[in-house]
Design an enzyme around this catalytic site. Structure first.
Site, PDB file in Angstrom:
ATOM      1  N   ARG A 106       8.083   8.017 -31.948  1.00  0.00           N
ATOM      2  CA  ARG A 106       7.367   9.286 -32.314  1.00  0.00           C
ATOM      3  C   ARG A 106       7.343  10.196 -31.243  1.00  0.00           C
ATOM      4  NH1 ARG A 106       4.237   9.614 -36.555  1.00  0.00           N
ATOM      5  NH2 ARG A 106       4.248   7.269 -37.025  1.00  0.00           N
ATOM      6  N   THR A 110       5.073  16.606 -31.659  1.00  0.00           N
ATOM      7  CA  THR A 110       5.190  17.005 -33.129  1.00  0.00           C
ATOM      8  C   THR A 110       4.883  15.676 -33.909  1.00  0.00           C
ATOM      9  OG1 THR A 110       7.394  16.005 -33.093  1.00  0.00           O
ATOM     10  CG2 THR A 110       7.026  18.173 -32.614  1.00  0.00           C
ATOM     11  N   ASP A 202      -0.049  -4.872 -33.689  1.00  0.00           N
ATOM     12  CA  ASP A 202       1.310  -4.463 -33.713  1.00  0.00           C
ATOM     13  C   ASP A 202       2.203  -5.547 -33.587  1.00  0.00           C
ATOM     14  OD1 ASP A 202       3.874  -3.776 -32.061  1.00  0.00           O
ATOM     15  OD2 ASP A 202       2.872  -2.016 -31.425  1.00  0.00           O
ATOM     16  N   ASP A 205       4.849  -6.211 -30.804  1.00  0.00           N
ATOM     17  CA  ASP A 205       4.272  -6.928 -29.652  1.00  0.00           C
ATOM     18  C   ASP A 205       4.072  -8.367 -30.099  1.00  0.00           C
ATOM     19  OD1 ASP A 205       4.323  -4.729 -27.984  1.00  0.00           O
ATOM     20  OD2 ASP A 205       2.090  -4.168 -28.277  1.00  0.00           O
TER      21      ASP A 205
END
Length: 211
Positions: A106, A110, A202, A205
């Site tokens: 990401r 933006t 996550d 993870d």
């Protein structure tokens, strides 16, 4: 254009395994194994519409006409990195499936997904594509991944996620209304950090032990 279908697979075995994933006390080894098991169970539903053909074989008793998979081949495309955790569970059922990879991050300014890696089988356009990622949160990565597969010429694309937020589903349907989505659970929504609530944290993870 035929509208997408949202398939929530609520089999008790699947729901039990998802609950174990949600538990913060579930360790890396067990978490990783269960992600693969869930992918296998979900694969049954995601491939339910595969076409079969009549083939004549000989059993130990006599000749028989049986059903075998026909038509297009399958490609599994995990979104890196967490999607890798779902691949082995699917290839255990479909050993001849080819595997492509899409890496996205990401952009900090933006907030849009940016492709940093993409490697596909040479005949990907001729295959039915199953994009896999444990989490469908905002849907940004899923929308981008589907865009990339369409650029390769893929026509029949499905998404398979363990958990999804309503926001993510809405985003995918808005941009790719013909893509079916298979999930084990649809959660309440996203928190301020775009994590699925209640979710499981996550997924990358927890699969790779990097937290």
């Amino acid at each position: 254009m035929e509208m997408a279908k949202i398939h929530v697979i609520n089999h008790p075995l699947l729901q039990h395994k998802v609950s174990v994933l949600r538990d913060k006390n579930t360790g890396v080894k067990e978490f990783r194994e269960i992600v693969g098991e869930i992918a296998s169970l979900m694969c049954y539903e995601a491939t339910r519409d595969l076409h079969t053909e009549d083939v004549e074989i000989e059993t130990p008793i006599c000749k028989a006409t049986v059903k075998m998979i026909a038509g297009k081949k399958i490609a599994i495309v995990p979104i890196l990195r967490a999607g890798i955790g779902m691949v082995d569970g699917i290839t255990a059922l479909i050993p001849n499936a080819k595997v492509g990879h899409i890496g996205l991050y990401r952009d900090p300014e933006t907030h849009e997904p940016v492709k940093y890696y993409c490697k596909m089988p040479s005949d990907i356009a001729e295959r039915d594509v199953l994009i896999v990622d444990p989490m469908l949160a905002t849907g940004g990565s899923a929308v981008a991944a589907i865009n990339f597969m369409k650029e390769y010429g893929c026509k029949n694309i499905k998404m398979m996620n363990i958990l999804a937020a309503p926001e993510g589903i809405e985003n995918v349907v808005k941009h790719h209304p013909e893509v079916d989505i298979y999930v084990a659970a649809i959660d309440q929504g996203l928190n301020e950090n775009a994590y699925i609530v209640p979710g499981l944290g996550d997924a990358g993870d927890r699969i790779f032990g990097t937290k």
